[in-house]
Design a protein around this motif. Structure first.
Motif, mmCIF file in Angstrom:
data_model
loop_
_atom_site.group_PDB
_atom_site.id
_atom_site.type_symbol
_atom_site.label_atom_id
_atom_site.label_comp_id
_atom_site.label_asym_id
_atom_site.label_seq_id
_atom_site.Cartn_x
_atom_site.Cartn_y
_atom_site.Cartn_z
ATOM 1 N N TYR A 208 0.840 -1.208 0.000
ATOM 2 C CA TYR A 208 0.000 0.000 0.000
ATOM 3 C C TYR A 208 0.873 1.255 0.000
ATOM 4 C CZ TYR A 208 -4.129 -2.899 0.688
ATOM 5 O OH TYR A 208 -5.125 -3.816 0.517
ATOM 6 N N GLU A 209 1.995 1.170 0.697
ATOM 7 C CA GLU A 209 2.961 2.270 0.701
ATOM 8 C C GLU A 209 3.487 2.538 -0.725
ATOM 9 O OE1 GLU A 209 4.241 4.110 3.173
ATOM 10 O OE2 GLU A 209 6.138 4.840 2.348
ATOM 11 N N LEU A 210 3.797 1.465 -1.457
ATOM 12 C CA LEU A 210 4.289 1.609 -2.836
ATOM 13 C C LEU A 210 3.215 2.205 -3.742
ATOM 14 C CD1 LEU A 210 6.250 -1.741 -3.373
ATOM 15 C CD2 LEU A 210 7.200 0.529 -2.965
ATOM 16 N N ARG B 287 0.748 4.164 -2.721
ATOM 17 C CA ARG B 287 0.560 5.557 -2.304
ATOM 18 C C ARG B 287 1.672 6.446 -2.880
ATOM 19 N NH1 ARG B 287 2.104 8.522 1.723
ATOM 20 N NH2 ARG B 287 3.300 6.867 2.689
ATOM 21 N N ARG B 288 2.889 5.928 -2.896
ATOM 22 C CA ARG B 288 4.016 6.712 -3.419
ATOM 23 C C ARG B 288 4.127 6.658 -4.940
ATOM 24 N NH1 ARG B 288 9.548 6.473 -0.188
ATOM 25 N NH2 ARG B 288 8.842 6.240 1.957
ATOM 26 N N ARG B 289 3.201 5.959 -5.582
ATOM 27 C CA ARG B 289 3.171 5.796 -7.040
ATOM 28 C C ARG B 289 4.428 5.109 -7.583
ATOM 29 N NH1 ARG B 289 -0.806 7.520 -9.531
ATOM 30 N NH2 ARG B 289 0.253 7.794 -11.518
ATOM 31 N N LEU B 290 5.001 4.237 -6.766
ATOM 32 C CA LEU B 290 6.045 3.348 -7.283
ATOM 33 C C LEU B 290 5.399 2.126 -7.920
ATOM 34 C CD1 LEU B 290 8.516 3.733 -4.330
ATOM 35 C CD2 LEU B 290 9.062 4.190 -6.728
ATOM 36 N N SER C 11 6.829 1.615 -11.517
ATOM 37 C CA SER C 11 7.172 2.828 -12.267
ATOM 38 C C SER C 11 8.628 2.766 -12.725
ATOM 39 C CB SER C 11 6.921 4.066 -11.412
ATOM 40 O OG SER C 11 7.685 3.985 -10.227
ATOM 41 N N GLY D 261 11.959 -0.492 -4.341
ATOM 42 C CA GLY D 261 12.151 0.857 -3.828
ATOM 43 C C GLY D 261 12.576 0.788 -2.375
ATOM 44 N N PRO D 262 11.831 1.500 -1.483
ATOM 45 C CA PRO D 262 12.273 1.571 -0.087
ATOM 46 C C PRO D 262 11.761 0.422 0.789
ATOM 47 C CG PRO D 262 10.391 3.008 -0.420
ATOM 48 C CD PRO D 262 10.663 2.353 -1.745
#
Ligand SMILES: [Zn+2]
Length: 361
Positions: free
Chosen positions: A31-33, A35-38, A64, A80-81
């Motif tokens: 969900y974090e990914l 939200r961050r549009r990754l 992305s 990503g993170p």
């Protein structure tokens, strides 16, 4: 070029998709990914990127930046993170091989292929296997280590990082990874056999040939240490060994078929409800993954025909051409005894030859 040739070539040029279930503990990270549009929602999957059967995707996402995906170890990847936990080592072995080799950050326990071979050697005791597992865990994961699987000489995969997808169903997330797999035939002999397969857990498979020859594949027994004697890390490694062992057994069926079959018939399978003890689960899952997806995918890559047939009555019908009497009483466990003509045989072998007969039609 005939139409069937061009069809089979274009079908083989399509990458094959491997679907892995993402662990629930990683959903917050997903969900974090999003939200961050990754992870970007895609309205329609590009053509040819249909998710595998069995996963009815409600929403699909693509990365992305595809290079944001890095495999860290057998159960962890970084996007990503965040870290995404899934059973990456449940990928078919050529795909797993390709993914681990493309991941610079990948770390693995030292000496796992040797550990797996030792655990599969007859005469090993559970205590010996436990000591080997503990020694591996104690050394920790290190980079530059080979994966758990013996590389296939015939099948070689290439990972396509641009085509990573995440599928969201009503209740779950799945990761979809794309691979291009090539097959190189090792023997030059011309293969003309049509083979019927009875698929199961033990035997894993019985192959029935048109000339009446039968070949039975049995799973390799492992010396399994008591679970309560293991740390969580050691238990996880044991789980991977069990899965890898089940897979190695299943891949022997595939190696046999690529040498002996020009067309393979197998039953339509259904997921039966299973409640299994831990020690059975990983091996059974490997066999399931193989029977359900990798078997047909790899035969397709190898240019070997594959047809699923209706399983109804295959294990209770007399295989004698002039009898064909079908009755539930013909089968008692593993023994087959035709109540009409008295034919006796092994029930799994009967199943395999009936699958062949039904397939040939
Ligand atoms: Zn009969």
């Amino acid at each position: 070029m005939s139409q069937s040739q061009s069809q089979s070539q274009s079908r083989r040029a399509e990458p094959e998709r491997q679907i892995i279930q993402i662990a629930r503990l990683s959903y917050t990270a997903l969900y974090e990914l999003i939200r961050r549009r990754l992870l970007l929602r895609i309205d329609r999957l590009p053509q040819g990127q249909d998710p595998l059967t069995g996963v009815r995707s409600r929403t699909s996402y693509q990365l992305s930046a595809p290079d944001a995906f890095q495999l860290l170890d057998d159960t962890t990847a970084r996007i990503g993170p965040v870290e995404i936990t899934a059973a990456y080592s449940h990928l078919p072995s050529p795909a797993y091989q390709a993914l681990t080799q493309a991941s610079d950050a990948f770390r693995q326990y030292v000496g796992l292929p040797e550990l797996l071979a030792a655990a599969r050697t007859p005469g090993q005791t559970p205590a010996q296997v436990r000591r080997l597992i503990e020694a591996a865990v104690q050394q920790g994961r290190q980079s530059g280590q080979p994966g758990l699987y013996v590389p296939s000489q015939q099948f070689q995969s290439e990972w396509i990082p641009d085509e990573i997808l995440v599928h969201q169903t009503e209740t779950e997330f799945f990761l979809s990874l794309a691979f291009r797999t090539r097959f190189q035939r090792l023997s030059r002999a011309r293969v003309t056999n049509r083979v019927g397969l009875d698929l199961g857990l033990d035997p894993l498979s019985v192959a029935a040939h048109e000339n009446g020859a039968l070949h039975t594949f049995r799973p390799t027994a492992l010396a399994i240490p008591a679970l309560n004697s293991l740390t969580p890390e050691a238990r996880q490694l044991l789980n991977q060994l069990l899965y890898a062992s089940g897979r190695q057994d299943a891949e022997q069926v595939l190696a046999y078929l690529t040498h002996h079959a020009r067309h393979v018939y197998a039953e339509h399978l259904t997921h039966r409800g299973m409640s299994l003890r831990f020690v059975q689960r990983a091996r059974v899952q490997a066999v399931h993954d193989f029977h359900f997806s990798w078997l047909s995918q790899s035969l397709n890559v190898a240019g070997i025909g594959f047809t699923r047939v209706d399983p109804a009555g295959t294990s209770t019908t007399c295989p004698q051409p002039d009898c064909r009497h079908r009755h539930a009483d013909n089968r008692r466990g593993r023994a087959f005894l035709c109540r009409a003509c008295g034919y006796q045989g092994d029930a799994d072998a009967v199943g395999a030859s009936n699958v062949l007969t039904r397939g040939i039609g």
